[in-house]
Structures are given as structure tokens and as C-alpha cells.
Design an enzyme around this catalytic site. Structure first.
Site, short mmCIF file in Angstrom:
data_model
loop_
_atom_site.label_atom_id
_atom_site.label_comp_id
_atom_site.label_asym_id
_atom_site.label_seq_id
_atom_site.Cartn_x
_atom_site.Cartn_y
_atom_site.Cartn_z
N ARG A 46 -51.75 -49.99 93.38
CA ARG A 46 -50.83 -49.14 92.61
C ARG A 46 -51.41 -48.70 91.26
NH1 ARG A 46 -45.06 -49.54 93.84
NH2 ARG A 46 -44.97 -49.85 96.08
N ASP A 68 -47.72 -42.64 99.88
CA ASP A 68 -46.87 -43.82 100.07
C ASP A 68 -46.91 -44.23 101.54
OD1 ASP A 68 -44.82 -45.46 98.36
OD2 ASP A 68 -43.97 -45.31 100.36
N TYR A 104 -38.57 -51.35 106.79
CA TYR A 104 -37.86 -50.30 106.04
C TYR A 104 -37.08 -49.39 106.97
CZ TYR A 104 -40.36 -51.57 101.78
OH TYR A 104 -40.82 -52.24 100.69
O1 CP3 Z 1 -52.03 -47.98 94.99
C1 CP3 Z 1 -51.88 -46.79 94.64
O2 CP3 Z 1 -51.94 -46.41 93.44
C2 CP3 Z 1 -51.68 -45.75 95.72
C3 CP3 Z 1 -50.35 -45.32 95.96
C4 CP3 Z 1 -49.33 -46.23 96.59
C5 CP3 Z 1 -47.93 -46.09 96.30
N1 CP3 Z 1 -47.25 -46.92 97.14
C6 CP3 Z 1 -47.36 -45.19 95.31
C7 CP3 Z 1 -45.98 -45.44 94.84
C8 CP3 Z 1 -49.45 -47.22 97.57
C9 CP3 Z 1 -50.72 -47.82 98.18
C10 CP3 Z 1 -48.14 -47.64 97.91
C11 CP3 Z 1 -47.88 -48.66 98.96
C12 CP3 Z 1 -46.51 -49.07 99.23
N2 CP3 Z 1 -45.36 -48.32 99.13
C13 CP3 Z 1 -46.16 -50.34 99.74
C14 CP3 Z 1 -47.13 -51.45 100.11
C15 CP3 Z 1 -47.64 -52.20 98.94
C16 CP3 Z 1 -46.62 -53.03 98.21
O3 CP3 Z 1 -46.40 -52.74 97.03
O4 CP3 Z 1 -46.06 -53.96 98.82
C17 CP3 Z 1 -44.76 -50.36 99.90
C18 CP3 Z 1 -43.94 -51.53 100.41
C19 CP3 Z 1 -44.27 -49.07 99.52
C20 CP3 Z 1 -42.87 -48.58 99.57
C21 CP3 Z 1 -42.40 -48.19 98.23
N3 CP3 Z 1 -42.80 -47.06 97.54
C22 CP3 Z 1 -41.45 -48.87 97.43
C23 CP3 Z 1 -40.77 -50.17 97.81
C24 CP3 Z 1 -41.30 -48.12 96.27
C25 CP3 Z 1 -40.30 -48.36 95.16
C26 CP3 Z 1 -40.65 -49.52 94.32
C27 CP3 Z 1 -41.15 -49.05 93.01
O5 CP3 Z 1 -42.16 -49.62 92.55
O6 CP3 Z 1 -40.50 -48.16 92.43
C28 CP3 Z 1 -42.19 -47.02 96.34
C29 CP3 Z 1 -42.38 -45.97 95.31
C30 CP3 Z 1 -43.77 -45.77 94.80
N4 CP3 Z 1 -44.86 -45.66 95.61
C31 CP3 Z 1 -44.16 -45.63 93.44
C32 CP3 Z 1 -45.55 -45.42 93.44
C33 CP3 Z 1 -46.44 -45.18 92.26
C34 CP3 Z 1 -43.24 -45.67 92.22
C35 CP3 Z 1 -42.26 -44.54 92.27
C36 CP3 Z 1 -42.28 -43.58 91.10
O7 CP3 Z 1 -43.29 -43.32 90.46
O8 CP3 Z 1 -41.20 -43.04 90.87
#
Ligand code: CP3
Length: 339
Positions: free
Chosen positions: A22, A72, A148
Site C-alpha cells: 500500500r 485494487d 468480500y
Molecule cells: O500496495 C499498493 O500501493 C497498491 C495498491 C493496492 C490497494 N489495495 C489500493 C487501495 C493494493 C495492493 C490493495 C490490495 C487490497 N485491497 C487488499 C489486500 C491487501 C490487504 O490490505 O489485506 C484488500 C483486502 C483490498 C480491499 C480494500 N481496498 C479494502 C478493504 C479497502 C478499504 C480499506 C482502506 O484502507 O480504506 C480498499 C481501498 C483501498 N485500496 C485504498 C487504497 C490506497 C484506500 C482507499 C482510498 O484511498 O480512498
């Protein structure tokens, strides 16, 4: 420097390469600025110019050894026709799948057209990246995606998917099969577009009993790895089976992955000793110690460096970086790693 590639061909440096899960995210003011221009999170992911820009931001700021494409894991359910939204401050929301009948509404095959913007972003990032920075593509593992898709949101114990799998084994197996095929296509397309390494995120593999873990996590990841490597034999696969109890050696042997990403609870030194020497490890630093900083951070970084000295290890966190993380602490961590 050759990014992460050297590690996979047996060249271990005195200092490990480093990137952060992330790493493009809300702890960066420049990320928040770009994020504010997109109407919603999925259109952000599907707008190549924006995805390229935020993918490159952490590379410019910190010079990480690898870049991970901004996207994502939930683009796969989206490209299978399930409605996916991200609610500000809450996380993902999908139309929950409560019965086997509801599964028939899903497409049998991934809509690759829908994912073209992701592949276009990969091409753009590769063209803009320094040659020495590796580009990582990724997908969610079938089990984690299914948690999910069935619950319609994140859940503390993944109970809806676990119950569905016990109650409707055949229908659930079919869903995992569709997701496995989708992951294969999505990873191969990402590699075709410039990804040099791929990571499979199985964030919710932890609570499964052994036989369920074998069926829904090990088998699908093994199939994905075989198919990706059959097409692209030189592309390493990193698996992240988070919070899994017991031996990771068995997981590595049976899936055939080249690297394993370790969560914060993994006993790094013990795990390392139990793995074949060519298998690359990654991760393990607690995202909370990166928030705390100070002596605690220095000690945690030093412990990981000591446990992996002379061994193929990619410095990374045990889970994604958190929005509250001070940038100065990331800089401090890098100074300590780079010496
Ligand atoms: O690593 C990176 O920088 C690449 C991008 C990336 C994102 N999500 C961007 C993101 C990657 C590799 C993911 C993986 C992801 N997404 C996982 C597996 C890894 C883990 O953390 O367990 C999962 C379960 C998701 C599903 C997901 N996406 C959730 C549960 C959420 C909300 C939680 C949160 O942190 O807000 C997201 C949103 C998300 N995906 C964000 C980012 C940067 C934040 C949202 C935003 O910027 O508004």
C-alpha cells in the site's frame, strides 16, 4: 541496483531491497491530492493517468526498489459483473451473494475489456520507471476475493464465506474455480503489459481449518502459479497467505511460489530456517511500529536485518502501511536499511 530481480537469481546484496505494501496511499499528501480529483475509488483505479501518477509518487519520494501498480483486488469481482462500491471511511461494499442461485448472476468469464485501463496504467508506469525499479502486478487470491463477494463487505472472521463453503460446497467450488481462472488471466495480462513480478494477496486465509485452507487457498494459488509460470517462466510469484498458523514450508512446496510475504506475527528467523535457501521471504515489519517510530522502530528494523542477513529477503511490512504513518518514519526506516 536491479530492483528485486537479483534476489530471484541468487544474488543477495548486503542491504535488502525494499518496498511497502500500500505504498501509494493516504499517508502521502500528494496521494490525497490526486484522490480528491476522482469521483470514486473505482474510477480512480480505472483512470490510467491518475493510477500512473500515484503509482510513481512513492518511487519519486523514497526511491523504493519496487513499484506496485495502483489498483485494487476488487477489480476482479467488478469485472465479473458484481456491483462494487467504496464507501468513504467504511471500505468496500458489494451486493452480497447469499444463495447459490445468486452466483448465477455472475459472468462465467472475466470481462478483460473492463480491465484495460489497469493494463494501460502498467504500460505507462513501466515506461516512466527507472530501469532499476521492479514493477509488481497483483491480484487478490480466490479465497480472499470470495470473502468480500459473499459477505458484501469486509468481516472480522469471514463467517459468511466460511458458512457458505460448508453449506453449498459445490457452488462455492465453482465460484473459486471462476476466480482462479480470472486471477490467471488478470496476472498474465498484467505481465504482458509490463509487470515483472506478481503478488497474490490472501489477506483472509488465517481462520480456515486445514482441509478448508487446502481446498480454498493452497490449491487455487498452486493453479494460478502453475498457469502464470507456464506462460511466463521467468516471472516470480510472491504469495501473501496472511495470519496462517503452522508451517509455511508446506504452503511454499505445494503452491510452487518463488517468494512468501510474512505477516507481523510470523517468526521470521524460524520460518527462514525451514525454507529452501532459494525461496525469497518478504515483509514482517509491524505497520504499527512504523507509526510509533523512535527506538522501537530502529530495533524492529535491526531485528529483521539481522534475521535475514545474507539471505534473500525483501524488506516490507507485515500488512499495508496505515494512513497515520509519519513520512519521517518511513525515511528513518530507509536510512537504517540502506546504512
Ligand atoms: O500496495 C499498493 O500501493 C497498491 C495498491 C493496492 C490497494 N489495495 C489500493 C487501495 C493494493 C495492493 C490493495 C490490495 C487490497 N485491497 C487488499 C489486500 C491487501 C490487504 O490490505 O489485506 C484488500 C483486502 C483490498 C480491499 C480494500 N481496498 C479494502 C478493504 C479497502 C478499504 C480499506 C482502506 O484502507 O480504506 C480498499 C481501498 C483501498 N485500496 C485504498 C487504497 C490506497 C484506500 C482507499 C482510498 O484511498 O480512498
Amino acid at each position: 541496483m536491479d530492483g528485486l530481480r537479483g534476489l530471484f537469481t541468487g544474488r543477495v546484496k548486503t542491504r535488502p531491497p525494499v518496498w511497502l505494501m500500500r505504498q501509494a496511499g493516504r499517508y502521502l499528501p500528494e496521494y490525497r491530492e490526486v484522490r480528491a480529483t476522482a469521483p470514486d475509488f473505482l474510477s480512480f483505479c480505472y483512470t490510467p493517468e491518475l493510477a500512473i501518477e500515484v503509482t510513481l509518487q512513492p518511487i519519486r519520494r523514497f526511491g523504493f526498489d519496487a513499484s506496485i501498480i495502483f489498483s485494487d483486488i476488487l477489480v476482479i469481482p467488478d469485472a465479473l459483473g458484481q456491483r462494487v462500491r467504496f464507501v468513504e471511511g467504511e471500505g468496500p461494499r458489494l451486493d452480497a451473494i447469499e444463495t447459490p442461485e445468486a452466483l448465477t448472476a455472475l459472468a462465467a468469464k472475466l470481462d478483460e475489456e473492463k480491465l484495460q485501463p489497469v493494463y494501460e496504467a502498467l504500460r505507462g508506469v513501466r515506461a516512466a520507471l527507472p530501469a532499476s525499479t521492479s514493477l509488481i502486478g497483483f491480484c487478490g487470491a480466490p479465497w480472499t476475493l470470495a470473502t468480500y463477494m459473499i459477505a458484501g463487505q469486509g468481516t472480522p472472521d469471514q463467517a459468511p464465506a466460511r458458512l457458505f463453503a460448508y453449506r453449498h460446497r459445490e457452488a462455492f467450488a465453482k465460484l473459486i474455480d471462476t476466480l482462479t481462472e480470472s486471477c490467471i488471466i488478470h496476472l498474465i495480462r498484467q505481465i504482458d503489459a509490463g509487470a515483472e513480478i506478481v503478488q497474490i494477496f490472501d489477506s483472509w486465509a488465517g481462520p480456515l481449518p486445514l482441509s478448508e485452507f487446502d481446498a480454498w487457498c493452497v490449491e487455487p494459488v498452486a493453479r494460478i502459479t502453475r498457469a502464470v509460470r507456464a506462460r511466463h517462466p521467468h516471472v516470480p510469484v510472491i504469495a501473501f497467505p496472511r495470519a496462517v498458523a503452522g508451517s509455511l514450508r508446506g504452503f511454499v512446496d505445494r503452491t510452487g511460489v518463488q517468494a512468501i510475504s510474512l505477516d507481523t506475527a510470523a517468526r521470521l528467523a524460524e520460518v527462514r530456517v525451514g525454507l529452501p535457501p532459494q525461496i525469497v521471504t518478504q515483509g514482517n515489519l509491524d505497520p504499527l511500529v512504523l507509526i510509533a517510530g523512535g527506538d522501537a522502530l530502529d530495533r524492529a528494523v535491526d531485528d529483521i536485518l539481522a534475521a535475514t542477513d545474507g539471505l534473500p529477503h525483501i524488506f516490507n511490512l507485515g500488512h499495508g502501511i496505515l494512513p497515520q504513518t509519519p513520512i519521517a518514519h518511513v525515511e528513518r526506516m530507509l536510512e537504517r536499511i540502506r546504512g
